[in-house]
Design an enzyme around this catalytic site. Sequence first.
Site, PDB file in Angstrom:
ATOM      1  N   SER A  72       0.832  -1.207   0.000  1.00 22.79           N
ATOM      2  CA  SER A  72       0.000   0.000   0.000  1.00 22.79           C
ATOM      3  C   SER A  72       0.868   1.259   0.000  1.00 22.79           C
ATOM      4  O   SER A  72       0.569   2.223  -0.708  1.00 22.79           O
ATOM      5  CB  SER A  72      -0.912   0.013   1.233  1.00 22.79           C
ATOM      6  OG  SER A  72      -1.783  -1.089   1.196  1.00 22.79           O
ATOM      7  N   GLY A  77       1.935  -9.577 -11.954  1.00 25.99           N
ATOM      8  CA  GLY A  77       1.275 -10.330 -13.023  1.00 25.99           C
ATOM      9  C   GLY A  77       2.145 -10.364 -14.264  1.00 25.99           C
ATOM     10  O   GLY A  77       2.822  -9.385 -14.596  1.00 25.99           O
ATOM     11  N   ARG A 105     -36.525 -22.591  -9.574  1.00 29.31           N
ATOM     12  CA  ARG A 105     -36.412 -23.646  -8.571  1.00 29.31           C
ATOM     13  C   ARG A 105     -37.563 -23.551  -7.577  1.00 29.31           C
ATOM     14  O   ARG A 105     -37.783 -22.500  -6.966  1.00 29.31           O
ATOM     15  CB  ARG A 105     -35.074 -23.485  -7.853  1.00 29.31           C
ATOM     16  CG  ARG A 105     -34.922 -24.299  -6.618  1.00 29.31           C
ATOM     17  CD  ARG A 105     -34.084 -25.492  -6.863  1.00 29.31           C
ATOM     18  NE  ARG A 105     -33.851 -26.254  -5.653  1.00 29.31           N
ATOM     19  CZ  ARG A 105     -33.779 -27.561  -5.665  1.00 29.31           C
ATOM     20  NH1 ARG A 105     -33.913 -28.243  -6.793  1.00 29.31           N
ATOM     21  NH2 ARG A 105     -33.544 -28.210  -4.538  1.00 29.31           N
ATOM     22  N   GLY A 152     -26.980 -26.295  -3.018  1.00 28.11           N
ATOM     23  CA  GLY A 152     -25.902 -27.210  -3.429  1.00 28.11           C
ATOM     24  C   GLY A 152     -25.474 -26.974  -4.862  1.00 28.11           C
ATOM     25  O   GLY A 152     -24.281 -27.047  -5.184  1.00 28.11           O
ATOM     26  N   THR A 186      -8.239  -5.777  -3.045  1.00 32.37           N
ATOM     27  CA  THR A 186      -6.859  -5.510  -2.624  1.00 32.37           C
ATOM     28  C   THR A 186      -6.008  -4.852  -3.713  1.00 32.37           C
ATOM     29  O   THR A 186      -5.302  -3.876  -3.436  1.00 32.37           O
ATOM     30  CB  THR A 186      -6.183  -6.836  -2.184  1.00 32.37           C
ATOM     31  OG1 THR A 186      -6.903  -7.350  -1.061  1.00 32.37           O
ATOM     32  CG2 THR A 186      -4.734  -6.641  -1.812  1.00 32.37           C
ATOM     33  N   GLU A 222      -4.988  -2.825  -7.312  1.00 35.49           N
ATOM     34  CA  GLU A 222      -5.353  -1.485  -7.805  1.00 35.49           C
ATOM     35  C   GLU A 222      -5.736  -0.572  -6.637  1.00 35.49           C
ATOM     36  O   GLU A 222      -6.634   0.252  -6.743  1.00 35.49           O
ATOM     37  CB  GLU A 222      -6.496  -1.566  -8.830  1.00 35.49           C
ATOM     38  CG  GLU A 222      -6.043  -1.950 -10.225  1.00 35.49           C
ATOM     39  CD  GLU A 222      -5.132  -0.935 -10.879  1.00 35.49           C
ATOM     40  OE1 GLU A 222      -5.146   0.246 -10.488  1.00 35.49           O
ATOM     41  OE2 GLU A 222      -4.371  -1.352 -11.768  1.00 35.49           O
ATOM     42  N   ASP A 279      -5.649  -1.036  -2.177  1.00 36.14           N
ATOM     43  CA  ASP A 279      -6.448  -1.694  -1.140  1.00 36.14           C
ATOM     44  C   ASP A 279      -7.628  -0.779  -0.772  1.00 36.14           C
ATOM     45  O   ASP A 279      -7.467   0.440  -0.648  1.00 36.14           O
ATOM     46  CB  ASP A 279      -5.537  -1.932   0.075  1.00 36.14           C
ATOM     47  CG  ASP A 279      -6.324  -2.371   1.274  1.00 36.14           C
ATOM     48  OD1 ASP A 279      -6.544  -3.575   1.403  1.00 36.14           O
ATOM     49  OD2 ASP A 279      -6.733  -1.492   2.067  1.00 36.14           O
TER      50      ASP A 279
HETATM   51  C1  LIG Z   1      -3.245 -11.582  -7.327  1.00 37.25           C
HETATM   52  C2  LIG Z   1      -2.488 -10.305  -7.152  1.00 37.25           C
HETATM   53  C3  LIG Z   1      -2.032  -9.641  -8.277  1.00 37.25           C
HETATM   54  C4  LIG Z   1      -1.285  -8.474  -8.131  1.00 37.25           C
HETATM   55  N1  LIG Z   1      -0.734  -7.892  -9.248  1.00 37.25           N
HETATM   56  C5  LIG Z   1       0.125  -6.858  -9.092  1.00 37.25           C
HETATM   57  C6  LIG Z   1       0.858  -6.334 -10.211  1.00 37.25           C
HETATM   58  O1  LIG Z   1       0.709  -6.800 -11.355  1.00 37.25           O
HETATM   59  N2  LIG Z   1       1.719  -5.308 -10.005  1.00 37.25           N
HETATM   60  C7  LIG Z   1       1.894  -4.762  -8.767  1.00 37.25           C
HETATM   61  O2  LIG Z   1       2.687  -3.837  -8.650  1.00 37.25           O
HETATM   62  N3  LIG Z   1       1.245  -5.243  -7.678  1.00 37.25           N
HETATM   63  C8  LIG Z   1       0.375  -6.280  -7.809  1.00 37.25           C
HETATM   64  N4  LIG Z   1      -0.278  -6.792  -6.716  1.00 37.25           N
HETATM   65  C9  LIG Z   1      -0.001  -6.236  -5.388  1.00 37.25           C
HETATM   66  C10 LIG Z   1      -1.171  -5.441  -4.803  1.00 37.25           C
HETATM   67  O3  LIG Z   1      -1.309  -4.234  -5.473  1.00 37.25           O
HETATM   68  C11 LIG Z   1      -0.886  -5.276  -3.295  1.00 37.25           C
HETATM   69  O4  LIG Z   1      -1.063  -6.554  -2.704  1.00 37.25           O
HETATM   70  C12 LIG Z   1      -1.814  -4.257  -2.662  1.00 37.25           C
HETATM   71  O5  LIG Z   1      -1.467  -2.961  -3.062  1.00 37.25           O
HETATM   72  C13 LIG Z   1      -1.774  -4.318  -1.120  1.00 37.25           C
HETATM   73  O6  LIG Z   1      -0.487  -4.285  -0.639  1.00 37.25           O
HETATM   74  P1  LIG Z   1       0.009  -5.367   0.446  1.00 37.25           P
HETATM   75  O7  LIG Z   1      -0.291  -6.700  -0.095  1.00 37.25           O
HETATM   76  O8  LIG Z   1       1.413  -5.056   0.772  1.00 37.25           O
HETATM   77  O9  LIG Z   1      -0.914  -5.125   1.704  1.00 37.25           O
HETATM   78  P2  LIG Z   1      -0.613  -4.161   2.937  1.00 37.25           P
HETATM   79  O10 LIG Z   1      -0.265  -2.808   2.442  1.00 37.25           O
HETATM   80  O11 LIG Z   1       0.345  -4.834   3.868  1.00 37.25           O
HETATM   81  O12 LIG Z   1      -2.036  -4.106   3.615  1.00 37.25           O
HETATM   82  C14 LIG Z   1      -2.524  -5.168   4.433  1.00 37.25           C
HETATM   83  C15 LIG Z   1      -3.773  -4.687   5.174  1.00 37.25           C
HETATM   84  O13 LIG Z   1      -3.421  -3.623   6.057  1.00 37.25           O
HETATM   85  C16 LIG Z   1      -4.258  -2.520   5.853  1.00 37.25           C
HETATM   86  N5  LIG Z   1      -3.489  -1.266   5.991  1.00 37.25           N
HETATM   87  C17 LIG Z   1      -2.309  -0.950   5.421  1.00 37.25           C
HETATM   88  N6  LIG Z   1      -1.934   0.292   5.759  1.00 37.25           N
HETATM   89  C18 LIG Z   1      -2.898   0.780   6.579  1.00 37.25           C
HETATM   90  C19 LIG Z   1      -3.110   2.034   7.227  1.00 37.25           C
HETATM   91  N7  LIG Z   1      -2.254   3.050   7.134  1.00 37.25           N
HETATM   92  N8  LIG Z   1      -4.233   2.202   7.949  1.00 37.25           N
HETATM   93  C20 LIG Z   1      -5.150   1.194   8.044  1.00 37.25           C
HETATM   94  N9  LIG Z   1      -5.000   0.004   7.448  1.00 37.25           N
HETATM   95  C21 LIG Z   1      -3.901  -0.197   6.710  1.00 37.25           C
HETATM   96  C22 LIG Z   1      -4.810  -2.652   4.434  1.00 37.25           C
HETATM   97  O14 LIG Z   1      -6.090  -2.065   4.341  1.00 37.25           O
HETATM   98  C23 LIG Z   1      -4.875  -4.164   4.262  1.00 37.25           C
HETATM   99  O15 LIG Z   1      -6.119  -4.639   4.700  1.00 37.25           O
HETATM  100  C24 LIG Z   1      -1.049  -7.944  -6.844  1.00 37.25           C
HETATM  101  C25 LIG Z   1      -1.553  -8.610  -5.716  1.00 37.25           C
HETATM  102  C26 LIG Z   1      -2.251  -9.772  -5.863  1.00 37.25           C
HETATM  103  C27 LIG Z   1      -2.716 -10.501  -4.632  1.00 37.25           C
END
Ligand SMILES: Cc1cc2nc3c(=O)[nH]c(=O)nc-3n(C[C@H](O)[C@H](O)[C@H](O)COP(=O)(O)OP(=O)(O)OC[C@H]3O[C@@H](n4cnc5c(N)ncnc54)[C@H](O)[C@@H]3O)c2cc1C
Length: 649
Positions: free
Chosen positions: A123, A156, A289, A378, A399, A401, A403
């Site tokens: 994030s 991706g 149904r 089912g 999550t 694009e 979170d």
């Molecule tokens: C299937 C998949 C495909 C993806 N594809 C790409 C890609 O092609 N390119 C790319 O760059 N990224 C990609 N991502 C990454 C994705 O963009 C990140 O997973 C996302 O931005 C969240 O970051 P994180 O996983 O580090 O979660 P974190 O930032 O660790 O967040 C975890 C949780 O903590 C909460 N949180 C974090 N900070 C705070 C705060 N300050 N206050 C309150 N709550 C907070 C969030 O709401 C969340 O619920 C992909 C992820 C997945 C799972």
Amino acid sequence: MREHVRAVLARPEFEKPEEPLPTAEYREKVMDWAKELAETGGPSLLFPKEFGGYGMVGAAIAAFETLAHSDLSLLVKCGVQFGLFGGAVHHLGTRKHHEAYLKEIATLELPGAFAMSESGHGSNVQNVGTTATYDPEAEEFVVDTPTPQDRKDYIGNAADHGRLAAVFCQLVIGGENKGVHALLVPIRDEDGSVSDGVRIEDCGHKLGLNGVDNGRLYFDKVRVPRDNLLDRYATVSPAGEYSSPIENRDRRFFTMLGTLIQGRVSVGGAAISATKSALTIAIRHGDRRHQFGPPDSDEELPLLDFRAHQRRLLPALATTYAFSFTQISVVAELDRIFGREDVDQERRELETRAAGLKALATWHATETIQTCRECCGGAGYLTENRFAELKADTDVFTTFEGDNTILLQLVAKSLLTGFRDEFGDMNPFETAGFYAGQAWETVVERTGGREILQRLTDDLIPSRERDEDLLDRDYQLNLFRWREDHILAGVARRLKRGMDDGTEPFEVFNSAQDHVLETARAHVEREVLEAFVQAIEDCQDPGLREVLGRLCDLHALATLERNRAWYQEHGRISSTRAKMVTRQVNELCWALRPDAVDLVDAFGIPDAVLAAPIGLPGGEASRTAMADIGDELPDAGMLLGEAGIATAS
Ligand SMILES: Cc1cc2nc3c(=O)[nH]c(=O)nc-3n(C[C@H](O)[C@H](O)[C@H](O)COP(=O)(O)OP(=O)(O)OC[C@H]3O[C@@H](n4cnc5c(N)ncnc54)[C@H](O)[C@@H]3O)c2cc1C
């Protein structure tokens, strides 16, 4: 455009395999599908005419949304290739990059990745650890992953297919960090072998989207030419002089991110499409149904004639229409201002709308798809009926694009700062310093037209409460607006009070975070209702207007019902009125029951694309019967249903 994509997806080559494929095969299948789509020229819609494209962003997003009725791994693969990777080259690069890459990206001859997130920072991407250090001697950047936490993660197209990646790094020039910038870094050769200095790991099996090859990237002092910097917002001369039209480092970063808005709009739209698929299956099934019936009859009723079933599906259908209309207006606005330089304020407002809509629409998708699965019993659990895939594949839309929780914080920040540019460069915590001084005034200024101060202190419960008020559109809109204004003003006051007390801004903001998020939610809910109302006003067909009007009532009142504790706590509605809301929601469900199947048929999802045996059209007989029964049925129907359940058990 939607018709065109529907026709393409109905071709036999896009037919889904009967059984889920093993991961490796599935990834190749998705890549083949993506190439087929590229051959139709569809992805070129996004790119400028002079580089072989059509420059039609609205049409491109409509196409993407329609694709979301089909395989969601294919959708995300296309999103990564054409939207994220192509979008980074298009919006962050300049002519030399466009000439060199855009055509090959659109045809998928050059598969690529968008490498922003890291294991350590997802994030908070402003703090990514990957570095790109300029070497003026060689006129090259040296891209490096300093620690394992700085590896690019979840990327991706990285694990199998990508050859070039747009890598977001801290740009270091002459020992000074200039902030996050994107560079193009080759990760594989044409023959598929991994480039020197690059290490790639596979993220392995995921909860969903297993047709997409997500991977991790490590860079060991990989050298790329100076021209590989995507330099629309900053250039580095051969000698290593850095210059940018945007002086402030943070603002530069947020401007760069802002240009990638189409990805966020697309994910919100895709979530709405997936919700439509789920509702189409569940409502057609519920219409066909039969379970239980009156004790004195051999006939059983269709599930959708039971109030509980209507309650689960019809408010969700109404809200899906609401999100759909909001999405249409966001896409239209994006299409209007896309690429224009003279629309700063509108662009910021649109970024905020896109962030809020993406958050609420993707949460709505997750909740509704689960409800639809349960409503099909089912049968809903069988893979052939698509819920397994819809649930698993859309889950992560909340999550990636951005979170959702982080996005709502951005929405609240824009509201509290009145969309002013000078705050665009602050993260939400830093902005707290500003709130202390001015947020209250901003809010008062913004909401002045609605006489908020007056209304915040008024006794707001009218002396006489009538059922029909609840169906008055202005009354509904006023309740939504009042809630938004009240929460926004409350949070601004709370932040100001905290700061006046001398508490650290970070702490003040953190302690009000739940309140801040509620502000954003109330704001988006108001915008969504307004978009629905506008859509009805724009509708020329009187019969359709009537049904849409009822649907809008159901959306508005079901939302009010969900928030009724808040309205009561704040003295805005009485407990009598709160009960009336519930009664009206029930009545609207009955009133809309005869239209339910038509309302999902109207989504226009071709049978071959929906591809769920229980979701195929039909159920004509029970729909007609329900319409004939008319207004008498509601309460009696429910009682009979309950009696039927008792008999059966
Ligand atoms: C299937 C998949 C495909 C993806 N594809 C790409 C890609 O092609 N390119 C790319 O760059 N990224 C990609 N991502 C990454 C994705 O963009 C990140 O997973 C996302 O931005 C969240 O970051 P994180 O996983 O580090 O979660 P974190 O930032 O660790 O967040 C975890 C949780 O903590 C909460 N949180 C974090 N900070 C705070 C705060 N300050 N206050 C309150 N709550 C907070 C969030 O709401 C969340 O619920 C992909 C992820 C997945 C799972």
